[in-house]
Design a protein around this motif. Structure first.
Motif, PDB file in Angstrom:
ATOM      1  N   SER A  99       0.839  -1.211   0.000  1.00 58.73           N
ATOM      2  CA  SER A  99       0.000   0.000   0.000  1.00 58.73           C
ATOM      3  C   SER A  99       0.869   1.253   0.000  1.00 58.73           C
ATOM      4  O   SER A  99       0.563   2.245  -0.682  1.00 58.73           O
ATOM      5  N   GLN A 102       2.217   1.741  -3.410  1.00 56.89           N
ATOM      6  CA  GLN A 102       1.161   2.242  -4.289  1.00 56.89           C
ATOM      7  C   GLN A 102       0.993   3.753  -4.133  1.00 56.89           C
ATOM      8  O   GLN A 102       0.851   4.480  -5.118  1.00 56.89           O
ATOM      9  N   ALA A 106       1.850   6.652  -7.071  1.00 58.19           N
ATOM     10  CA  ALA A 106       0.649   7.294  -7.624  1.00 58.19           C
ATOM     11  C   ALA A 106       0.975   8.588  -8.367  1.00 58.19           C
ATOM     12  O   ALA A 106       0.488   8.797  -9.495  1.00 58.19           O
ATOM     13  N   THR A 150       6.742  -2.798 -11.598  1.00 56.25           N
ATOM     14  CA  THR A 150       5.304  -2.525 -11.548  1.00 56.25           C
ATOM     15  C   THR A 150       4.727  -2.362 -12.941  1.00 56.25           C
ATOM     16  O   THR A 150       3.611  -2.817 -13.227  1.00 56.25           O
ATOM     17  N   ASP A 154       1.752  -4.690 -14.629  1.00 57.69           N
ATOM     18  CA  ASP A 154       0.500  -4.087 -15.098  1.00 57.69           C
ATOM     19  C   ASP A 154       0.171  -4.512 -16.521  1.00 57.69           C
ATOM     20  O   ASP A 154      -1.015  -4.561 -16.900  1.00 57.69           O
ATOM     21  N   TRP A 160      -3.797   0.891 -12.133  1.00 57.61           N
ATOM     22  CA  TRP A 160      -2.887   1.167 -11.024  1.00 57.61           C
ATOM     23  C   TRP A 160      -3.542   0.921  -9.666  1.00 57.61           C
ATOM     24  O   TRP A 160      -2.879   1.006  -8.642  1.00 57.61           O
ATOM     25  N   LEU A 163      -3.699  -3.794  -6.046  1.00 55.45           N
ATOM     26  CA  LEU A 163      -2.684  -3.816  -4.995  1.00 55.45           C
ATOM     27  C   LEU A 163      -1.687  -4.952  -5.202  1.00 55.45           C
ATOM     28  O   LEU A 163      -0.556  -4.875  -4.713  1.00 55.45           O
ATOM     29  N   TYR A 166       1.964  -4.361  -6.557  1.00 53.89           N
ATOM     30  CA  TYR A 166       2.936  -3.667  -5.715  1.00 53.89           C
ATOM     31  C   TYR A 166       3.557  -4.586  -4.665  1.00 53.89           C
ATOM     32  O   TYR A 166       4.382  -4.147  -3.871  1.00 53.89           O
TER      33      TYR A 166
END
Length: 808
Positions: A99, A102, A106, A150, A154, A160, A163, A166
């Motif tokens: 988290s 992430q 962002a 990442t 993806d 994005w 979770l 990540y």
């Protein structure tokens, strides 16, 4: 031509390149179609439109994937990436870390398609976001690895919010001793009960871990006694510990290593629980010997003097016997690793070695990396102080010379407002070095737009401090002999002692970040960065195999590009103390203050644009030197002033002409003269040579005309007999006679003085005294006679005469 089109995301996925690089390649290629992706219109390109390098990359991917065509590679869809451990079974610490990552990435996804950001700036912002999210910094290399990992997970879906992408490579599982047992795990019920009895099943104590290991070993021995194969029994117990006791190690491999080591110890010590206990807590009472101060200083000194660092210094001090006997005996030499240094020694000495590295280099390095003063920019307003500095641009560009194009990096002078770091102007110099003229030109350009600073300039030392063209002379002489510098306008000049005292250093660094994406960029340190393609293009241009316009920008294009870069910097929002959440342009307007800056009237602008000085007209006109350049001006007016002093107003911006007045600066005496024509040494054209000779003719015309006028009064030779003698009165005759008598007596007196001086020098020479010393004294003859008589009585006169003859 194929009719199927593909978006940038599809091309990115197929070529396995970042979307930024794909968009950068396709920005100059117009799209032929618009595809609807997730309800939005996206630009699409045909395969035949793609650049050759991108086509080659797709051909390689076709071979790797075993596809029939490149279109099949572009049309393929990657499967969604799944972690090795489902998200629902991951430990809370692993989920929390995912988290945090992430949140850290962002802002990066929002900047992903911003092509105005350079690669270096893009990565620097990402590292800053990571530091704010996790509370500690990481290297750019590690951030780049997380970013690319990442992106690969993806698979161009740009989802994005997942979770899972990540998570770490091998996230630990949740430790829950109360979860239900499957039928295959009934055999491990006893171990489940042990874990459930822990006070905290997620983080048990060391005693509880030893308790679990003991029951696990006993369970393993029972399986072996029941006839189960050792490999199968060991695999089952390891799988159980990996799923339900993840606190023992982060991976199954780590649990296996501990199981093997602890099981062997448990067996060798007759299955006693003490065999697998952590022994480190029992070694607290036996401290290692400490380094003496002498040994510590010797190791530090050897480290600073050797290029191998602490490892080499530790070996050298051990071999030379510098270390204490207790230290040398306690830490045995390890022949397997010559660079081994005990961790305690390295931890103890490394901070001191790093601290003394700067003093070892010198006092300047000590100052640069030592304590500093935090200056508060809120104590003055924008427009009070200006600062300028030079930089060698990290990109090649070319100029058109009569001999052909010339490739260079050139110099750039920029001026900023100290309060807000707002760039007010710059000067591009197509030369390897800059002079005081370029500094004065920059000052004039900025003053025309923003006026003069209220207080003054904050420069560095060197030419910025010594140039009289900027400051004017400080000697206390008549003002006509003082060059009119900027001090005459009431401005102050201060100079920084160290680079960190100049805010413009940071501004120039930010400008160089923008230049990284420009053609011809060669790096901040060209030797170390080694941009091979730029060096190859440079060699092609220098060898005459290519025109520089194929790879580099011209001077005019580069100047226009710098204007765009400067505007971009001035409009970009900052977060420092000079521009708190404002762009430099907004900060300059916000903190400008109530008192406006002074701007010179057009009628008095020459005070800033011109340099006032006292000159003298000579045989070749008015000529003076600034730096390594000489400026010469001549016309008929300069010929009239030959041998006389005048006041010159030298226009720094346009030195093609020179304005000259008399010493009283009367407007009626003002005239303007052109600079002399530069004539090639060997191949001058007839027009250029004629124009240069015409300038010489104009400068000498007044002298020749004056000579013709004066020569009419000459009365020599036979022409003198043609004139009649004049009659004078008695008073005039007596005055003339008295003048001639006085002149005759003065001449006779000077002749007698020369004779007396010669006689005195001869007498002094006999005594060994150099000529000219005694001749000016009134009683020299009497003194020399007394000295000669005294030396004769002592018998020294003959010796002195002999030595004097020898010297002759």
């Amino acid at each position: 031509m194929s009719s199927e089109t593909f978006t940038a995301a599809e091309i990115e996925q197929a070529a396995r390149r970042s979307k930024r690089s794909v968009l950068d390649v396709l920005k100059s290629i117009p799209s032929v179609h618009a595809k609807i992706v997730s309800g939005n219109a996206a630009q699409a390109w045909n395969f035949d439109q793609l650049p050759q390098r991108l086509k080659e990359r797709l051909e390689q991917e076709k071979v790797k994937r075993g596809c029939r065509s490149v279109e099949a590679v572009l049309s393929a869809r990657s499967k969604a990436w799944l972690p090795s451990v489902p998200l629902s079974q991951c430990a809370p610490a692993a989920v929390d870390r995912a988290s945090a990552l992430q949140r850290a990435l962002a802002p990066t996804w929002n900047r992903l398609h911003d092509l105005n950001l350079s690669e270096t700036e893009f990565e620097r912002l990402g590292v800053d976001d990571y530091r704010r999210s996790f509370g500690h910094p990481i290297s750019t290399r590690h951030w780049r690895r997380l970013f690319r990992r990442t992106l690969d997970r993806d698979a161009c879906a740009e989802n994005w919010g997942r979770l899972e992408i990540y998570l770490a490579e091998s996230p630990p599982r949740k430790c829950d001793g109360t979860r239900g047992l499957r039928s295959s795990q009934v055999a491990f019920r006893q171990l489940h009960d042990v874990i459930a009895a822990f006070k905290n099943a997620a983080t048990p104590s060391n005693e509880e871990k030893d308790y679990l290991w003991t029951y696990a070993f006993e369970h393993h021995e029972r399986d072996l006694e029941s006839g189960k194969k050792p490999k199968v029994a060991k695999g089952e117990i390891l799988n159980f510990l990996h799923q339900h006791a993840c606190f023992l190690a982060r991976s199954r491999k780590g649990i296996k290593l501990q199981f093997n080591r602890k099981f062997d110890l448990w067996i060798s010590d007759d299955r006693r629980p003490s065999a697998i206990q952590d022994r480190r807590k029992f070694n607290v009472g036996r401290p290692s010997p400490k380094l003496s101060k002498a040994s510590e200083n010797a190791i530090i000194a050897k480290t600073l003097q050797s290029g191998g660092g602490l490892s080499q210094a530790w070996r050298a001090c051990r071999d030379d016997g510098v270390l204490d006997a207790s230290i040398a005996e306690h830490y045995r030499r390890d022949p397997r690793d010559k660079s081994y240094v005990p961790a305690r020694i390295r931890k103890q000495l490394s901070p001191q070695i790093a601290m003394l590295d700067d003093p070892h280099h010198g006092p300047r390095a000590t100052k640069l990396n030592g304590a500093f003063i935090n200056r508060d920019p809120n104590t003055f307003h924008a427009g009070d102080w200006w600062q300028a500095d030079d930089t060698t641009l990290p990109a090649y560009w070319y100029t058109e010379d009569p001999d052909g194009p010339h490739l260079m990096r050139g110099q750039c002078l920029a001026m900023v407002d100290v309060r807000t770091t707002f760039i007010m102007g710059f000067v591009l110099i197509p030369q390897p070095n800059y002079t005081a003229h370029h500094i004065r030109n920059l000052t004039t350009i900025v003053a025309d737009t923003y006026g003069l600073p209220r207080k003054g300039f904050y420069y560095e030392k060197g030419i910025w401090k010594t140039a009289a063209l900027l400051h004017g002379r400080k000697d206390q002489v008549h003002w006509h002999q003082t060059e009119m510098g900027l001090r005459g306008l009431g401005l102050q000049f201060k100079h920084a002692k160290l680079p960190r005292g100049k805010v413009i250093e940071r501004v120039l660094g930010l400008l160089q970040n923008y230049i990284e994406s420009e053609p011809g960029y060669c790096g901040r340190d060209e030797r170390a960065d080694k941009f091979e393609r730029v060096q190859q293009h440079k060699r092609l241009v220098e060898n005459g195999k290519a025109h520089p316009s194929e790879f580099f920008l011209s001077e005019a294009d580069w100047f226009d590009r710098l204007n765009v870069i400067v505007d971009k910097y001035n409009d970009e929002r900052q977060q420092g103390k000079h521009c708190p959440d404002l762009s430099p342009r907004e900060a300059f307007q916000t903190f400008y203050g109530s008192e406006p800056c002074t701007r010179l009237h057009p009628c008095s602008r020459y005070l800033l644009a011109s340099h006032k000085m006292r000159v003298r007209s000579g045989r070749n006109g008015i000529s003076f030197r600034f730096g390594r350049k000489r400026f010469t001006y001549k016309s008929r007016e300069t010929g009239e002033l030959r041998g006389q002093d005048a006041i010159a107003w030298f226009n720094v911006e346009d030195p093609s002409t020179l304005s000259v007045t008399n010493l009283k600066e009367e407007p009626s005496s003002l005239f303007t003269v052109e600079r002399e024509i530069s004539v090639p040494a060997m191949d001058a054209t007839t027009e250029v040579l004629s124009a240069a000779l015409a300038q010489n003719e104009a400068h000498d015309s007044y002298r020749r005309a004056l000579y013709r006028t004066v020569s009419q009064n000459f009365c020599t030779g036979f022409a003198g007999r043609m004139f009649r003698g004049n009659l004078v009165d008695r008073k005039t005759f007596e005055a003339g006679t008295a003048m001639r008598d006085q002149e005759r007596r003065l001449k006779e007196r000077r002749v007698d003085q020369r004779k007396r001086a010669a006689a005195i020098d001869r007498k002094a020479g006999r005594l060994g005294i150099a000529p000219g010393i005694m001749s000016s004294r009134p009683d020299a003859e009497e003194g020399l006679d007394l000295m000669a008589e005294a030396m004769a009585n002592l018998g020294l006169l003959s010796e002195a005469n002999g030595s004097a003859k020898g010297e002759r």
